[in-house]
Design a protein around this motif. Structure first.
Motif, PDB file in Angstrom:
ATOM      1  N   GLY A   1       0.794  -1.220   0.000  1.00 23.03           N
ATOM      2  CA  GLY A   1       0.000   0.000   0.000  1.00 23.03           C
ATOM      3  C   GLY A   1       0.830   1.275   0.000  1.00 23.03           C
ATOM      4  N   SER A   2       2.139   1.134  -0.216  1.00 23.43           N
ATOM      5  CA  SER A   2       3.048   2.284  -0.142  1.00 23.43           C
ATOM      6  C   SER A   2       3.430   2.811  -1.516  1.00 23.43           C
ATOM      7  N   TYR A   3       3.792   4.079  -1.521  1.00 27.51           N
ATOM      8  CA  TYR A   3       4.326   4.728  -2.718  1.00 27.51           C
ATOM      9  C   TYR A   3       5.331   5.765  -2.252  1.00 27.51           C
ATOM     10  N   LYS A   4       6.571   5.623  -2.734  1.00 27.90           N
ATOM     11  CA  LYS A   4       7.660   6.531  -2.361  1.00 27.90           C
ATOM     12  C   LYS A   4       7.757   6.705  -0.846  1.00 27.90           C
ATOM     13  N   ASP A   5       7.801   5.549  -0.179  1.00 30.31           N
ATOM     14  CA  ASP A   5       8.070   5.485   1.268  1.00 30.31           C
ATOM     15  C   ASP A   5       6.946   6.032   2.140  1.00 30.31           C
ATOM     16  N   LYS A   6       5.773   6.230   1.583  1.00 29.09           N
ATOM     17  CA  LYS A   6       4.613   6.622   2.384  1.00 29.09           C
ATOM     18  C   LYS A   6       3.463   5.671   2.093  1.00 29.09           C
ATOM     19  N   VAL A   7       2.664   5.408   3.117  1.00 30.25           N
ATOM     20  CA  VAL A   7       1.532   4.499   2.965  1.00 30.25           C
ATOM     21  C   VAL A   7       0.298   5.292   2.556  1.00 30.25           C
ATOM     22  N   TYR A   8      -0.281   4.913   1.419  1.00 26.79           N
ATOM     23  CA  TYR A   8      -1.471   5.599   0.913  1.00 26.79           C
ATOM     24  C   TYR A   8      -2.706   4.705   0.899  1.00 26.79           C
ATOM     25  N   GLY A   9      -2.519   3.437   1.213  1.00 27.01           N
ATOM     26  CA  GLY A   9      -3.657   2.525   1.239  1.00 27.01           C
ATOM     27  C   GLY A   9      -3.450   1.451   2.287  1.00 27.01           C
ATOM     28  N   MET A  10      -4.491   1.156   3.050  1.00 27.20           N
ATOM     29  CA  MET A  10      -4.425   0.083   4.043  1.00 27.20           C
ATOM     30  C   MET A  10      -5.166  -1.136   3.502  1.00 27.20           C
TER      31      MET A  10
END
Length: 432
Positions: free
Chosen positions: A147-156
């Motif tokens: 659920g991550s993109y560029k070291d950040k979580v955007y989806g659980m």
């Protein structure tokens, strides 16, 4: 495989909760409601939620409706309005909503949606919510990664959908192979494929291992990852499926193809394993359930493993996730609903009702106990599986990886040249 698991969402007994239990009729952001403060009125917050799917008659959406009804009962100050978006309309509907300022608070999404929407700053990063969440350590690590993109979580993620390695135990026995021991590595996969294939007059009439001739992007990804290739460098957003490890993987797949009946991977009805015309494949567990439902004599004849590793273990793992709109003014409430969806209590109910794998570490053993052979393979696949590349041009990746794959499998070009040309064409289109 145990009959009772029944790996088909369509065969799940209908949940008693209906759509009306979770739908709101107001289009406003708040509704008036009596309170105990003496003024007689308080504001009930309206949380708007868009879910992909055809509507409340699907087993999964009935389950989600039940979750929402239970959430509302515990949180009477929050009303959840749910709308169902047909899969074919998802992108257009989302684009219109964000452009017009009418996006909901919460989305149900796929891995393929994460990168493009995060890049457009339409999905909110969830890291701060996760860091303050008591349940964060109970979620399987790979779920955060997917659920991550560029070291950040955007989806659980809340519902994984991995592919497992499946094989016909009866065909193994007939070929003199141990029906309880699938191949352990690529060398054995090749050896077993050769022994299991039935060739008459130079034509494969029963395959050893399924290798699609068309639309084999999944095979390039699975085997590429197993051979140590990134396939796509997500950090730098660069296609790398022409690197040596990917070339070597596709050369191996091409060699395997001599023991396969040719087919198109996008046409499920032509997959040899599903037709009883192949001994081994990668497949979704619910497809195995469908095979057994259609032919009960297959009960006990299909064995499974999470994967057959090359240099490392890997398989494909799809995932349904929840994302919060960056424009939402009710992010705290949206996260509260996500927490509820992912709570052990609701996840266990979903696991039992839908017979689906879990993302909660604390429930993994219980899931395996429901059907030890199948579910152990599934849980391992959830832990090691990779999803579709999380880049803004993921659909183009599929187009050009299929191009390279097919030119190699049909012998139009040598494997290395086919992949190099496909990567070059993709880079040209995405401006790299």
């Amino acid at each position: 495989m145990n009959k009772k698991t029944g790996w088909l969402l369509t065969s799940v007994v209908a949940l008693s909760m209906t759509l009306s239990a979770c739908s709101g009729s107001s289009n406003s952001d708040q509704l008036s409601k009596g309170d105990d403060s003496g003024n007689g009125q308080t504001q009930q917050k309206i949380l708007k939620f868009w879910m992909r799917g055809s509507g409340p008659n699907e087993a999964l959406t009935r389950s989600v409706a039940s979750d929402i009804a239970a959430f509302e009962a515990q949180n009477p100050d929050i009303k959840v309005e749910i709308d169902y978006i047909p899969y074919a309309d998802v992108e257009a509907k989302w684009n219109t909503a964000f452009a017009g300022g009418t996006a909901p608070d919460l989305f149900e999404v796929g891995i393929i949606n994460i990168a493009s929407r995060a890049n457009l700053e339409q999905f909110a990063p969830l890291d701060d919510f996760i860091n303050g969440w008591a349940g964060k350590d109970d979620i399987i690590d790979n779920i955060y990664k997917l659920g991550s993109y560029k070291d950040k979580v955007y989806g659980m993620g809340y519902m994984p959908a991995p592919n497992v390695f499946a094989y016909r135990k009866d065909y193994f026995e007939a070929a003199g192979l141990d029906p309880n021991t699938p191949p352990k590595n690529w060398e054995e996969l090749m050896e077993y494929s050769q022994k299991l294939a039935v060739i008459e007059n130079g034509k494969v009439v029963r395959g050893g291992f399924d290798v699609p001739k068309q639309n084999g992007s999944f095979w390039l990804e699975i085997f590429g990852h197993q051979n140590g290739s990134a396939v796509v460098d997500e950090t730098n957003e660069m296609p790398v499926f022409d690197e040596p490890a990917a070339v070597e993987a596709l050369e191996f797949v091409k060699e395997l193809s001599q023991y396969s009946i040719p087919y198109d991977a996008q046409k499920a009805e032509t997959v040899p394993f599903r037709l009883g015309q192949s001994a081994m494949t990668y497949i979704a567990p619910d497809s195995i359930g469908e095979m057994i439902k259609n032919d009960p004599s297959l009960e006990g004849k299909i064995g499974v493993a999470s994967n057959v590793p090359g240099k490392q273990p890997s398989t494909f793992n799809g995932l349904r996730l929840f994302s919060i709109a960056s424009t939402s003014k009710q992010k705290d409430e949206a996260w509260k609903l996500i927490e509820f969806f992912l709570s052990k209590e609701r996840a266990e109910l979903r696991m039992k009702e839908l017979m689906v794998p879990v993302v909660n570490k604390s429930l993994s053993d219980r899931f395996v106990e429901m059907d030890p052979e199948m579910n152990a393979a599934i849980m391992e696949a959830v832990q090691i599986g990779a999803g579709r590349p999380k880049v803004t041009w993921s659909p183009l990746f599929e187009k050009y990886s299929n191009q390279g794959y097919e030119e190699a499998l049909f012998g139009v070009k040598p494997v290395e040249q086919a992949l190099k040309d496909a990567v070059a064409d993709l880079k040209k289109e995405i401006g790299k």
